[in-house]
Design a protein around this motif. Structure first.
Motif, short mmCIF file in Angstrom:
data_model
loop_
_atom_site.label_atom_id
_atom_site.label_comp_id
_atom_site.label_asym_id
_atom_site.label_seq_id
_atom_site.Cartn_x
_atom_site.Cartn_y
_atom_site.Cartn_z
N MET A 12 9.86 -3.54 8.55
CA MET A 12 10.06 -1.90 7.95
C MET A 12 8.78 -0.96 8.34
O MET A 12 7.99 -1.57 9.37
N PRO A 13 9.38 0.27 7.71
CA PRO A 13 8.14 1.23 8.21
C PRO A 13 6.63 0.87 8.06
O PRO A 13 6.75 -0.41 7.22
N GLY A 14 5.97 0.75 8.77
CA GLY A 14 4.30 -0.03 8.33
C GLY A 14 4.18 0.82 7.02
O GLY A 14 4.19 1.60 6.82
N LEU A 15 2.75 0.88 6.79
CA LEU A 15 1.76 1.37 5.71
C LEU A 15 1.50 2.91 6.42
O LEU A 15 1.30 3.62 4.96
N GLN A 84 -3.27 1.59 12.20
CA GLN A 84 -2.20 1.64 11.26
C GLN A 84 -0.52 2.63 12.06
O GLN A 84 0.34 2.14 12.30
N SER A 85 -1.34 3.39 12.72
CA SER A 85 -0.10 4.15 13.37
C SER A 85 0.48 3.80 14.66
O SER A 85 1.36 3.13 15.75
N ALA A 179 3.34 -8.93 9.07
CA ALA A 179 2.10 -8.32 9.20
C ALA A 179 0.75 -8.49 9.24
O ALA A 179 0.87 -7.54 8.21
N VAL A 180 -0.09 -7.98 9.94
CA VAL A 180 -1.20 -8.11 9.16
C VAL A 180 -1.86 -6.99 9.26
O VAL A 180 -1.56 -5.81 9.84
N ALA A 181 -1.69 -6.26 7.70
CA ALA A 181 -2.67 -4.99 8.08
C ALA A 181 -4.07 -4.78 8.38
O ALA A 181 -4.33 -3.84 9.02
N TYR A 182 -4.63 -5.96 8.19
CA TYR A 182 -5.77 -6.03 8.00
C TYR A 182 -6.82 -7.42 7.60
O TYR A 182 -6.11 -8.07 7.13
N LEU A 183 -7.59 -7.47 8.32
CA LEU A 183 -8.15 -8.72 8.38
C LEU A 183 -10.09 -9.00 7.55
O LEU A 183 -10.33 -7.84 8.02
N LEU A 184 -10.04 -9.36 6.57
CA LEU A 184 -11.39 -8.91 5.95
C LEU A 184 -11.83 -10.33 6.03
O LEU A 184 -11.44 -12.01 6.10
N MET A 237 -7.35 4.98 0.38
CA MET A 237 -7.23 5.21 1.00
C MET A 237 -5.47 5.60 1.20
O MET A 237 -5.42 6.70 1.06
N PHE A 238 -5.64 4.84 0.51
CA PHE A 238 -4.20 4.32 0.98
C PHE A 238 -2.79 4.66 -0.38
O PHE A 238 -2.25 5.73 0.08
N VAL A 239 -4.04 4.70 -1.07
CA VAL A 239 -2.89 4.98 -2.91
C VAL A 239 -2.86 6.75 -2.46
O VAL A 239 -1.86 7.75 -2.86
N CYS A 240 -4.21 7.24 -1.70
CA CYS A 240 -4.22 8.46 -1.99
C CYS A 240 -3.72 9.20 -0.76
O CYS A 240 -2.81 10.50 -1.36
#
Length: 332
Positions: A12-15, A84-85, A179-184, A237-240
């Motif tokens: 699918m298209p990424g975040l 992310q890109s 797929a991992v979007a981010y790792l905390l 960030m991403f909602v904005c």
């Protein structure tokens, strides 16, 4: 092999698609206010694409994660978007953390590429001697890497003048939902910090839900106070950027007393810890109409006492949220 085929079929298209769409729809609108300066979607998009193209050119081992050593700076935000890109996930590293903890996070994430902001250079110099793996380090704020290269010949440094001039037509990556979007990383209070991956599909579902629930649009102005090592920064960030809003990085001096910043910039979306309300009340900052530009206010991290909600509510046009955990935000 079967699992790989199934993952590819579910791509699918990424975040990053939300931000990229906003660049196309609102190129002249402000996307980010940081360190006293505005960047339009077009300007931020160009920087993001430059960073993304550089990461793709340098990451020969196709590691799925890239680390970000920066703190609420232009480099921090641009790096997250750039990673992310590329279809990769980002690993935020707070330069204020102890070096030994950062070493453990780098080791566990197995990152081979790292971006670093100017504000993190002192931390970087303390970190590199302890990192065995050879790192490729992007330094968008620097024009000359000679000093660092001499001090740390084991690592590779890419400064702004050596970054890619790749095409701005970099395709929106298609990624697996898993797929991992981010790792905390957990706090490590009971032992070693443990990495917690958050998937692309989970983040995208959350972002879409919140955007629809609160009717986010290109005229909204979002606060950004949380460090990137906290989930709450992902909301900011991403909602904005999903709907073309502008993200306002609240200066450190205004974090606990943001009334003037909110009023000066006419913020419409607020998100912070509840203790901000108590501090502002003690300082006499919650005067009538002081926060009248706000459409919605969210509080998280600690319980929101009823008296705090009562103090905040008359000053803004919408109710505040309760103090549920970071992964479960509810608006009352």
């Amino acid at each position: 092999m079967t699992e790989l085929v199934e993952t590819q079929n579910l791509a699918m298209p990424g975040l990053i698609a939300g931000f990229r769409n906003s660049v196309e729809r609102f190129p002249a609108r402000p996307a980010l206010f940081v360190d006293g300066d505005y960047l339009t979607y077009d300007s931020l998009g160009k920087l993001v694409h430059k960073l993304a193209a550089t990461i793709l050119e340098l990451d020969h081992n196709q590691n799925p994660l890239v680390a970000v050593l920066a703190h609420r700076s232009l480099t921090a935000y641009a790096s997250v978007l750039a990673i992310q890109s590329t279809g990769k996930g980002y690993v935020p590293l707070n330069p204020k953390m102890p070096v030994e903890r950062l070493v453990k996070m780098l080791r566990q994430s197995e990152c081979e590429v790292l971006t670093a902001g100017r504000e993190a250079l002192q931390t970087l110099e303390g970190l590199l001697p302890r990192v065995e793996r050879r790192l490729t380090i992007l330094l968008p704020d620097l024009a000359d890497e000679a000093t660092l290269s001499c001090a740390f010949p084991h690592h590779r440094f890419i400064t702004s003048d050596r970054m890619s001039h790749g095409s701005r037509d970099l395709a929106i990556p298609c990624v697996s939902p898993d797929a991992v979007a981010y790792l905390l990383f957990t706090s490590g209070s009971t032992g070693e910090p443990k990495g917690v991956p958050v998937s692309q599909s989970n983040v995208k579902s959350y972002v879409q839900y919140v955007c629809d629930k609160y009717q986010v649009n290109e005229h909204d102005r979002f606060s950004q106070m949380f460090d990137m090592t906290f989930d709450l920064s992902v909301h900011d960030m991403f909602v904005c950027w999903e709907r073309g809003g502008c993200l306002y990085s609240v200066p450190e001096k205004s974090v606990m007393a943001p009334a003037k910043f909110i009023k000066d910039h006419q913020l419409t979306m607020w998100f912070s810890v509840p203790s901000v309300v108590g501090f502002m009340s003690k300082m006499g900052m919650l005067t009538a109409g002081a926060l009248s530009s706000l459409r919605f206010s969210l509080f998280c991290g600690d319980p929101l006492p009823a008296p705090y909600a009562g103090l905040w509510r008359p000053q803004s046009r919408s109710p505040a949220s309760d103090g549920t955990p970071a992964t479960h935000l509810r608006c009352a």
